[in-house]
Design a protein around this motif. Sequence first.
Motif: not given
Length: 346
Positions: A254-261, A266-268, A307-313, A342-343
């Motif tokens: 799951a952590i490998s999938k984390i990046k902005p956008g 998808v992480i879940d 459906n939230e998109l991951i963002r920097q910060g 990334g993360v």
Amino acid sequence: MNARLAQIKRKLCTDRLDGIVLFSSANVSYAAGYPCRDTYLLITSGKSLFLTDTRYSEELKDRTNGFLVKTYSGSLVELAAKECLRLGLKRVGFEGRHISYSAYALMRKRLGRKVTLVPKTHLIEELRSIKAEDEIALIKRAVDIAKKAMYFAQGLIVPGRREIEVAAELERFVRFHGAWAAAFPVIVASGKNSAFPHHITSMKRIEKNEPVLIDMGVDYQGYKSDLTRVFNSGKISNAVKKTYEIVLRAQKSAISKIKPGTSAKVIDATARQYIARCGFGGFFGHSVGHGVGLEVHEDPRISKKSNELIRQGMVFTVEPGIYLYGKYGIRIEDMVLVTAKGVEVL
């Protein structure tokens, strides 16, 4: 004017609001840049007013800048309505999720027809989901203290010791290392109790050769951390070891999938699907993670419904688990910071 207030005032302009009343302690603290208790905050395009009582009025005057302080001996809801009328506000936002119906009804009654109340959901929470550098520094310190506590916990996991005794030692430890307090009641779940994701720490004594799950975090100057580790009170069985390795691989995937956008779902799904492929899909029910900051649980929500998109910060947990009721449970929880590329695992 601080940058947070400026952001909020731009939101008011966009939403065509003359002002907003914040009821949530976390949201008031965010806007003020100071940990506020039992205090409302009325923000307009021109003024920002703390609405509080005599327990906090002098403290707020001394510790904050750019805010007026209004003190009231009665209902703060009535004071909020009074100030809205005094300032001639016409459209006022309010936090519908953080006020009771009776309080809303009282405010509505005091305002009469002169003011339109507009419910606003997640206006401040959305801003809080992106952490500034000063917030990240405080969160990292909160994580550091929690990590030290987990290392300390290794020496506490001995047969015969009660769960509640371990929790008490950890709460004492974090205060001695600079935290205001534990971020929430420390969870110490031994043996079969570890199969309950949010077990209430009990008087049960730790037995020999059983897993002991500890879920804890600290409050450092208002900002929280949240970590989970699984220890063992002796020999680790092959079954527990296998389950632990599955959960660990699910978390790493799951952590490998984390990046902005990336979508939160998808992480879940990455962790959830891996656990399912290993035959334990029916034993993992909760979401993979949640935001952490001024509150232990805040935005973003890392769940299959988000459906939230991951963002920097953004800062959030990644905590897959497998819970075999009547036997044991395994959960591994770390906090991550989303970076430009990334993360970073905190």
